[in-house]
Write an enzyme that holds these catalytic residues in place. Sequence first.
Site, PDB file in Angstrom:
ATOM      1  CE  LYS A 133      -2.220  -9.623  -2.928  1.00  0.00           C
ATOM      2  NZ  LYS A 133      -1.297  -8.983  -3.852  1.00  0.00           N
ATOM      3  CG  ASP A 173      -1.700  -5.087  -2.476  1.00  0.00           C
ATOM      4  OD1 ASP A 173      -1.690  -4.225  -1.697  1.00  0.00           O
ATOM      5  OD2 ASP A 173      -0.995  -6.024  -2.458  1.00  0.00           O
ATOM      6  CE  LYS A 204       1.444  -3.600   0.178  1.00  0.00           C
ATOM      7  NZ  LYS A 204       1.282  -4.657  -1.037  1.00  0.00           N
ATOM      8  CG  ASP A 235       3.644  10.741  -3.820  1.00  0.00           C
ATOM      9  OD1 ASP A 235       4.155  11.930  -3.496  1.00  0.00           O
ATOM     10  OD2 ASP A 235       4.198  10.140  -4.814  1.00  0.00           O
ATOM     11  CB  THR A 271       2.662 -10.070   6.723  1.00  0.00           C
ATOM     12  OG1 THR A 271       2.633 -10.051   5.445  1.00  0.00           O
ATOM     13  CG2 THR A 271       1.084  -9.469   7.117  1.00  0.00           C
ATOM     14  NE  ARG A 318       4.437 -16.773  -2.205  1.00  0.00           N
ATOM     15  CZ  ARG A 318       5.333 -15.619  -1.522  1.00  0.00           C
ATOM     16  NH1 ARG A 318       6.630 -15.726  -2.199  1.00  0.00           N
ATOM     17  NH2 ARG A 318       5.097 -14.785  -0.940  1.00  0.00           N
TER      18      ARG A 318
END
Length: 238
Positions: free
Chosen positions: A32, A59, A61, A64, A121, A213
């Site tokens: 990603k 990614d 997002k 607009d 999230t 992570r």
Amino acid sequence: MKGSVFLALDFPVLEQAKDFIEQNELQGVPVKVGMELFYREGLPLIDWLKRNNHEIFLDLKLHDIQTTVKRAMKNLAVLGVDMVNVHALGGSDMIKAAREGLAAGSAAGHNPKLIAVTILTSMENHVMNNELGLQGSIQNNTVHLSNLAYESGADGVVCAVHEAGAIKKVCGPSFLTVTPGIRLLNAAGDDQKRIATPAVARKNGSDILVVGRTVTNAQNPKIAYEEVKKEWSHGEKS
């Protein structure tokens, strides 16, 4: 694409991402690429990943007006990535415009999957209610936005693991649920609020995992990534 585990390359520059992949023998794993890295490195990053056989979830997002999103998606489709996303809160016309842009810019036979972000999230219920003005539970809002995305031509949504099952009931089994916030039991949650283990993700109907992570901060990232895959595949802690 179902069953993939995407590794989040949350690094500031390409050289750090390259070093991490090569030093930890993670060549060819799905990745990603988020805003931080893409805005710095752009096309050379995507080209390097493609040359090294990485499936790519870009990614960014997008959120607009319809015309801007359509034109942006047409440009992103040319890159040959495998999955891109928009914010579902942009509404049905924007999601449809994104779909049109991807179709216009994609090479024959290679349309990136269009995924809509529902509720981040990192967000908690009281923040959604009091700051965004969205009433009700996170799950109800997530399911509503997922159905909106489904009816607007998206291939799936980004959601928390615990919402995936409810989304499948409304949107059907082929509608993709892409779930970040994946942690092994010994990993910290950091800024993600709605997190889950790979085993819980499998049980709840997730289709695609995004890990960051829990792998990149591990003492041995390759082993951590393999543990996620094993637990995800078998539905139990390895």
